[in-house]
Each structure stands twice: as structure tokens, then as C-alpha cells.
Motif scaffolding. Structure first.
Motif, mmCIF file in Angstrom:
data_model
loop_
_atom_site.group_PDB
_atom_site.id
_atom_site.type_symbol
_atom_site.label_atom_id
_atom_site.label_comp_id
_atom_site.label_asym_id
_atom_site.label_seq_id
_atom_site.Cartn_x
_atom_site.Cartn_y
_atom_site.Cartn_z
ATOM 1 N N GLU A 248 -6.015 -7.916 -4.042
ATOM 2 C CA GLU A 248 -4.670 -7.301 -3.295
ATOM 3 C C GLU A 248 -5.199 -6.785 -1.779
ATOM 4 O O GLU A 248 -4.564 -6.980 -0.888
ATOM 5 C CB GLU A 248 -3.911 -6.545 -4.003
ATOM 6 N N LEU A 249 -6.147 -5.721 -1.919
ATOM 7 C CA LEU A 249 -6.521 -4.874 -0.907
ATOM 8 C C LEU A 249 -7.269 -6.185 0.277
ATOM 9 O O LEU A 249 -7.033 -5.863 1.475
ATOM 10 C CB LEU A 249 -7.341 -3.812 -1.235
ATOM 11 N N ALA A 250 -8.033 -6.535 -0.520
ATOM 12 C CA ALA A 250 -8.951 -7.848 0.703
ATOM 13 C C ALA A 250 -8.047 -8.663 1.131
ATOM 14 O O ALA A 250 -8.040 -9.134 2.257
ATOM 15 C CB ALA A 250 -9.982 -8.445 -0.376
ATOM 16 N N TRP A 251 -7.026 -9.179 0.446
ATOM 17 C CA TRP A 251 -5.982 -10.029 1.096
ATOM 18 C C TRP A 251 -5.382 -9.364 2.222
ATOM 19 O O TRP A 251 -5.332 -10.043 3.407
ATOM 20 C CB TRP A 251 -4.975 -10.711 0.070
ATOM 21 N N LEU A 252 -4.869 -8.109 2.148
ATOM 22 C CA LEU A 252 -4.223 -7.495 3.039
ATOM 23 C C LEU A 252 -5.140 -7.252 4.199
ATOM 24 O O LEU A 252 -4.450 -7.579 5.246
ATOM 25 C CB LEU A 252 -3.561 -6.187 2.634
ATOM 26 N N PHE B 198 -1.984 -16.567 1.869
ATOM 27 C CA PHE B 198 -1.097 -16.222 0.819
ATOM 28 C C PHE B 198 -1.807 -15.677 -0.370
ATOM 29 O O PHE B 198 -3.065 -16.442 -0.684
ATOM 30 C CB PHE B 198 -0.158 -17.177 0.330
ATOM 31 N N TYR B 199 -1.377 -14.682 -1.262
ATOM 32 C CA TYR B 199 -2.115 -14.268 -2.281
ATOM 33 C C TYR B 199 -1.082 -14.370 -3.562
ATOM 34 O O TYR B 199 0.189 -13.773 -3.262
ATOM 35 C CB TYR B 199 -2.668 -12.941 -2.187
ATOM 36 N N ARG B 200 -1.355 -14.945 -4.734
ATOM 37 C CA ARG B 200 -0.586 -15.072 -5.815
ATOM 38 C C ARG B 200 -1.265 -14.587 -6.882
ATOM 39 O O ARG B 200 -2.193 -15.334 -7.413
ATOM 40 C CB ARG B 200 0.175 -16.451 -6.054
ATOM 41 N N GLY C 194 -9.589 0.152 -10.904
ATOM 42 C CA GLY C 194 -8.304 -0.400 -10.088
ATOM 43 C C GLY C 194 -7.137 0.195 -10.404
ATOM 44 O O GLY C 194 -6.220 0.213 -9.521
ATOM 45 N N LEU C 195 -6.761 0.315 -11.867
ATOM 46 C CA LEU C 195 -5.670 1.014 -12.085
ATOM 47 C C LEU C 195 -5.521 2.357 -11.399
ATOM 48 O O LEU C 195 -4.386 2.796 -11.153
ATOM 49 C CB LEU C 195 -5.691 1.179 -13.865
ATOM 50 N N MET C 196 -6.763 3.126 -11.431
ATOM 51 C CA MET C 196 -6.506 4.345 -10.931
ATOM 52 C C MET C 196 -6.085 4.327 -9.408
ATOM 53 O O MET C 196 -5.304 5.107 -8.963
ATOM 54 C CB MET C 196 -7.708 5.115 -10.928
ATOM 55 N N PRO D 89 -1.025 6.096 -2.641
ATOM 56 C CA PRO D 89 0.430 5.720 -2.106
ATOM 57 C C PRO D 89 0.505 4.181 -1.479
ATOM 58 O O PRO D 89 1.389 3.610 -1.664
ATOM 59 C CB PRO D 89 0.978 6.770 -1.339
ATOM 60 N N PHE D 90 -0.421 4.285 -0.716
ATOM 61 C CA PHE D 90 -0.516 2.846 0.161
ATOM 62 C C PHE D 90 -1.069 1.704 -0.996
ATOM 63 O O PHE D 90 -0.391 0.487 -0.938
ATOM 64 C CB PHE D 90 -1.789 2.737 1.140
ATOM 65 N N VAL D 91 -1.954 1.761 -2.090
ATOM 66 C CA VAL D 91 -2.280 0.832 -2.879
ATOM 67 C C VAL D 91 -1.196 0.502 -3.752
ATOM 68 O O VAL D 91 -0.744 -0.562 -4.037
ATOM 69 C CB VAL D 91 -3.623 1.009 -3.639
#
Length: 704
Positions: free
Chosen positions: A158-162, A175-177, A603-605, A611-613
Motif C-alpha cells: 500500500e505504501l509503495a503504491w502511494l 491501481f492497487y487492489r 505491518g500491523l503495527m 496516522p498516515f498509514v
């Protein structure tokens, strides 16, 4: 002056011409097969064939057929590749065609499963920018279709896509799904895309996580599809790049040195009835959606259920619907990476074996054309040949142990047997020698293979390499076939595409100790039967006995690069897309590793504390339909347990249930930053301390 458009293959070749091509190929294979069977029969049956010798002849037949097919594919491919093949679809594009702007929309999709996130998105960056340089970017959209079940990978994606979208201004084009349920693995992921978005596009290009394609080739593939409406799938022959280990570099070199003529030979045989390899290919979406839905095979895995090797079946269904499947034997623009070690190759082959064995049922289904059935048969034979070879050697050992003239025919090389031996050696090595001479005759040999001396040394060394590798693969492919027949399915495992520099001695020793002992005992038995027979079978047994040191040695990073051994064009003079990829990967941002206690759920952390993630993760989740009170109570219990006891108290399925619910993720973020310290599990206290150290801006004050 406007150049004239070259005639299409359908105009250049009548059905009679196509039949003559195939008749030439199979006549050559048949003559070679008959000669081999005649020699084998006379070698075994000087005094009449007994039951054991008949069994050997039966087992020998498909093995020699496979050998003959490979020989003539290479020989005909060599002949075809010496001139411009009119059945290479790139040759049907005129200069005007190549300069023309595109008029069709194409989706470039990349299904991923727990892959190296930097490699995925840097690869997409290179393809995106290559299309941009071609001036054709407006006609392509990109989709990363994730089935990753590792929360760390999920959040990284998700972070890499953004970040990629921000850097390339790719919002609305990249797009990311993330699928909630990974039904039917990769083929299910592709089917889900086709069902949701496929009607928006005329074509779809499928990539693997390690695929790279140049913008010029992608644009030309779309142009070919536009020019040939009967084409349903065009499959490129990707070149291998990026290998670092000795194992990977030898395989990469072999593909570069010998691959092009083999691809030309396959194209000579298949023409519009080629097969599909599942990636680095373009697909016409309308017939693919309407006619290529995969059936569920009857029964349970491994023979029944979901089809693993779905690409073969999809190409056969495309042809059944009246569309053509073409192989595009390009020598640049399409690339992929290979497994770095023998162990990784065996893990991949285990999955491929089950998928190909499933095709046994499809051999007898109605509606296939003859080439589709042949592709199914060759796919099955590629693995069944190993237990047949193993059986042949066992029967030969039994025959050598028996008193009488038949054993001497094998052991001492009676005249027909000697002729057969030379014929077999010729089928194995003549194509290789011809291919070597072909490469040595190139004016730019130094550009492609470092030097003529390095090329000759590499061919000699890779001959030794494959002489050891082939018997090892024989044993393991035999095991894989037996496991499949016994009903042992294969689980969906992530692939390791890059070596980390560390050799797994323990796994190599555990994996290969059994076959090493078997080879030693077999050698003793062979010597007891006959020293001559032991010498005859020794190349196979030596290869098996060397499995442990071979696996360890070839998995190491030192790989002959300094001497120029196993060098290829992609390594010596990387094409622009590969050079750009390597440049970006060398500069890719590497985050600091969390402490070992936090690494498993890092990743869960991030998705909960940052807040951003957290906002990004929630925004990418699909809003769920209204939950039942029971489901909401279940999620609340999991949420409270996660806070009080930490993520180690929940299994992967429970953690995924929380991460898929946007309301829960928002509530967890608030709860953890607003709760008194004593109400949190020690794991969360440690996570918050590390987060505050990394960011230097405690978030707690926002919620107090």
C-alpha cells in the motif's frame, strides 16, 4: 512515399502450407524415432525379446520421442532463424504501423503474492516510464492485484503504491487492489480482474512479479493485435536476467545461448496454435472473458479441483473459440528472472508437475485441435519422462544382473547398441555444437558473451553443469509424479526470486541425503552386476551422488563473472529497461529493521499506530456490507484481545479479519493512542516506544 503493409501470415501461408510445415517436422521426428526403436530392439533382442526387454522397449519409446522432438525443434529453429521468418508477427508490421499512434486501451496487470515489494513497484516504474518515452502511456493502465497474506507485505504494498503514484503522477493510471479471499490463486485473481474491470479494456498484458517489458514492445504487441483480429493471445519468449548465483547465471546463459532457435522452432511448429505461459503476453479480453473461463476438474486435488497450470488450458480454450495463439520469438524487450538455486527450482517444479499432470483428463476432452492436445501431451511428458527414465535404468540394472546374452548387449555395447549410443549422443549434443558455432560466427560475439574464449568455456562448463543437474531432476520429478498419483496436493507457497547470499546448508543436506545414499548403493549393485555396466550407468549415478555439494556450491554468489563465464547481453550491456531497474533498485529506500520482537507484526503495527498509514490502509479497504450482530461481537472480542494480549495471541486468520474491517482499524488506532499505558499488552508498549523513536513526534497528545 508510404511503405506498403506486408501481407499477414494468413495471406502468406495457406492451410496446405501450414500442413506441409507440420508434416515436415513430424516426419523427421518419426523417422528418428523409428530408427532409435529399431536399434534398441536389435540391441536388446538378439535372441528374442523377453518380458523384461519388452518393458524396456516400451519405456524407451516416449523417452526417445521426447529426445527426437527436442532435436528437430532446435535444428529447424536454427534453419528458420537464419532468415527473416514470415511467421514472426513483428515482421508483419510496416514502418508506418510502427509509427502509428495506438487506438486501443490496454490493462497491464501484475498478480502478486508475498513478493519483494521494492522489486514489484520499481519494475512497474520502469515499464511506466518506458511507455511514457514512447509517447503511448495514455493507452495503458496498470493494476497490482495482491493476494498477499503476510500483513507486513500488505502494508508495504500500500505504501509503495502511494509513493509510486505520487512520484509519477500516476493516480488514475496505476491501481492497487487487495483481494479479501484468494480464491483459485493466480488464475482466480486474473478472473476477478476480468469480471470487475475487463470490459473497460480491449487488451490485457499479464506480468509476473519479476517481469519487465519495454514500452516499444508493448506498443508493437498492441499494434499486432489490432492488425490481426484473429489473434487471441500473443506470447513473447522472455529472456532471463538478473541472476547472481552460479546456478542462476548458468541457466541464464543457457537461455541466451540456445533459447532463440528453440523458440523459432516452436513457432515453426505451432504457428497460430501456440501455447500460453501465463505472463509476458498480451490477451484479447473479449474472447478471453467469454470463452476462457476455467472449469473445475472432477474429484479432489491433486488431479481434480482447481487447475494449477491454467495457462495451457486458457490457450486451448482460446483456440477452441476460433482465435489464434501466437508465439512471438523476440530477442529484446521481454524479460523475466529465474529461480536462484536448485532448491527453489525444485519447489517451483513441484507445483508445475501437479498442474501438468492434471491435464491428463483434458487430453480426452472434446473440441480441442490437434496442437492443443499435443501441448497437453508434451506438458505431461515433461514430467512423466523422469519416472520413465528412472524405470528404464532400474530395468537395465535388473537385466545386467541376469545371466545370459541380453545383459551383455547392454553392458558391452553390441553393435546396434553402440550405434544407438552414438545416435543418442548426437541428438543431445549436435544441436548444442551447431548453436555454439552459430554464436561464435557473430560479429558482435563479445557484446553478447564477453569473448569467444569465454563463450566456449561457458558451453563446456554448462555441459558439465547440466550433466549433473539432469539426473537430480530425474529423481525429484519422479517423486513429484508419484506424490501426485498418491493424492498428495501442493500448497500455495511464495517464490524466492533472489538469493540473499546465504547458502542453506541444512536444507540441502536434508533434501539430498536420501538420494545420495541411493546413488551410492545403486553404484555398488551396478559394479557387482558388471564393471562395464557400472561404467555405463555411472554418469547418472555420479550426478545424483553429487547433489549435496552441487546444490551448495551453485547457490553461492561467486559465479565466474570475473572471467566472463556465463555472461549475457543483459548482464554486459543491459537494455534501457533493465539498466533503469537496476539503477532504481540500488537507490531504493530501505527502512530500518524493527526489533526482532516487533518484526513479525511490523505491518500491523504501522497500519494501527501511524496516522498516515492507518488512513491509507482504511481508504483502500472496500466498505463491508452491514455486519450481523454476531460478526460485530466477534470482531470486538478480537480487537479487545489484541489490545490486552498483543498480536501474538491471534492467528493469521483473526488478524486478517481485523485488518479487513475499516471501522475496527480506525477504532484500534484511537484505542491504542488514548489508552492508559497499564491497559496495553507489553508488545504494544514496546511498539509505541519504537514508533516514537522513529518518528520523534509522539501521537499520544492528539488523543488526550
Amino acid at each position: 512515399m508510404t511503405s506498403q503493409s506486408p501481407p499477414t501470415p494468413s495471406k502468406r501461408f495457406s492451410q496446405a502450407s501450414i500442413r506441409r510445415r507440420r508434416a515436415t517436422f513430424f516426419t523427421a521426428v518419426l523417422i528418428t524415432l523409428v530408427a532409435g526403436l529399431w536399434l534398441m530392439g536389435h540391441s536388446l533382442g538378439r535372441h528374442g525379446l523377453n518380458g523384461l526387454e519388452i518393458a524396456m522397449l516400451v519405456v524407451f519409446t516416449p523417452l526417445f520421442y521426447q529426445l527426437s522432438t527436442g532435436f528437430w525443434t532446435a535444428i529447424i529453429g536454427l534453419a528458420v532463424s537464419r532468415k527473416s521468418d514470415p511467421l514472426n508477427l513483428l515482421n508483419t508490421l510496416s514502418d508506418d504501423d510502427r509509427r502509428a499512434d495506438l487506438s486501443a486501451s490496454t490493462a497491464i496487470i501484475m498478480p502478486v503474492y508475498n513478493e519483494d515489494v521494492s522489486r514489484i513497484f520499481e519494475g512497474l516504474r520502469v515499464i511506466y516510464q518506458s511507455l511514457q518515452q514512447e509517447g503511448q502511456l495514455a493507452h495503458f493502465d496498470f493494476f497490482v492485484l495482491s493476494d498477499s497474506d503476510n500483513p507486513n507485505k500488505w502494508v508495504e504494498e500500500e505504501l509503495a503504491w502511494l509513493e509510486l503514484c505520487r512520484q509519477l503522477d500516476g493516480f488514475g493510471r496505476i491501481f492497487y487492489r487487495k483481494r479479501r479471499k484468494p480464491i483459485n490463486r493466480k488464475s482466480g485473481n486474473v478472473s476477478d480482474f476480468c469480471r470487475r474491470w475487463g470490459k473497460r479494456y480491449r487488451y490485457m498484458v499479464v506480468l509476473d512479479a519479476d517481469s519487465i517489458m519495454s514500452g516499444s514492445l508493448l506498443a508493437n504487441m498492441v499494434r499486432i493485435m489490432e492488425k490481426h483480429p484473429a489473434a487471441g493471445i500473443i506470447q513473447t519468449a522472455p529472456r532471463v536476467f538478473g541472476a547472481e548465483t552460479l546456478f542462476g547465471r548458468v541457466m541464464q546463459f543457457a537461455h541466451a545461448a540456445y533459447g532463440e532457435p528453440f523458440m523459432a522452432g516452436l513457432n515453426y511448429l505451432s504457428m497460430g496454435n501456440a501455447t500460453f505461459w501465463g505472463h509476458n503476453a498480451i490477451i484479447r479480453l473479449k474472447p478471453f472473458i467469454e470463452d476462457c473461463a476455467l472449469p473445475e476438474l472432477p474429484g479432489r486435488e491433486p488431479f481434480g479441483g482447481h487447475i494449477l497450470s491454467h495457462d495451457f488450458v486458457e490457450s486451448a480454450l482460446m483456440q477452441k473459440a476460433g482465435h489464434q495463439v501466437w508465439l512471438l520469438p523476440v530477442d529484446e524487450g521481454s524479460y523475466e528472472e529465474g529461480p536462484p538455486t536448485l532448491l527453489d527450482t525444485l519447489k517451483r517444479d513441484r507445483r508445475w508437475c501437479q498442474g501438468n499432470m492434471q491435464h491428463f483428463w483434458l487430453l480426452f476432452a472434446r473440441g480441442w485441435n490437434s496442437l492443443a492436445r499435443l501441448n497437453f501431451f508434451h506438458g505431461i511428458l515433461s514430467y512423466v519422462a523422469s519416472p520413465l527414465w528412472f524405470t528404464f535404468l532400474v530395468l537395465a540394472t535388473i537385466l545386467a544382473a541376469m545371466p545370459g546374452p541380453s545383459s551383455l548387449a547392454i553392458g558391452q555395447g553390441f553393435s546396434p547398441g553402440l550405434v544407438l549410443l552414438f545416435l543418442t549422443i548426437g541428438l543431445l549434443f549436435v544441436p548444442k555444437l551447431l548453436l555454439l558455432f552459430r554464436q561464435l560466427s557473430r560479429k558482435d560475439v563479445a557484446r553478447h558473451f564477453h569473448s569467444r574464449r569465454a563463450l566456449v568455456s561457458s558451453v563446456l562448463l554448462d555441459t558439465i553443469f547440466f550433466s549433473i543437474l539432469a539426473p537430480i531432476l530425474m529423481v525429484f520429478h519422479s517423486k513429484f509424479v508419484i506424490f501426485t498419483l498418491l493424492g498428495k496436493g501442493v500448497r500455495w507457497a511464495e517464490q524466492r526470486r533472489k538469493a540473499d547470499g546465504a547458502v542453506d546448508w541444512q536444507e540441502s543436506i536434508v533434501t539430498f541425503t536420501g538420494i545420495t545414499i541411493m546413488a551410492v548403493l545403486w553404484g555398488l549393485i551396478a559394479f557387482w552386476c558388471s564393471p562395464t555396466f557400472a561404467a555405463w550407468i555411472s554418469p547418472v549415478l555420479i550426478g545424483i551422488a553429487l547433489a549435496i555439494p552441487f546444490s551448495i556450491f551453485t547457490a553461492g554468489i561467486p559465479s565466474g563473472r570475473r572471467r566472463g563465464w556465463f555472461s549475457t547481453l543483459e548482464e554486459l550491456h543491459p537494455p534501457p529497461v533493465i539498466g533503469e531497474l537496476q539503477h532504481h533498485l540500488s537507490k531504493a529506500h530501505q527502512r530500518s529493521d524493527p526489533s526482532p520482537a516487533l518484526a513479525r507484526n511490523y505491518g500491523l503495527m504501522q497500519a494501527i499506530l501511524d496516522p498516515f498509514v492507518n488512513a491509507l490502509h482504511v481508504s483502500l479497504l472496500r466498505q463491508r456490507q452491514r455486519l450481523t450482530p454476531e460478526s460485530r461481537d466477534y470482531l470486538d472480542r478480537l480487537r479487545k484481545r489484541l489490545i490486552r494480549e498483543g498480536p501474538q495471541s491471534l492467528n493469521k486468520r483473526e488478524l486478517s479479519a481485523l485488518m479487513y474491517d475499516p471501522d475496527v482499524m480506525i477504532r484500534l488506532h484511537y484505542d491504542l493512542w488514548s489508552a492508559p499505558t497499564g491497559d496495553l499488552a507489553p508488545w504494544w508498549d514496546s511498539a509505541i516506544r519504537q514508533y516514537n523513536i522513529l518518528t520523534r513526534e509522539p501521537v499520544t497528545a492528539l488523543y488526550r
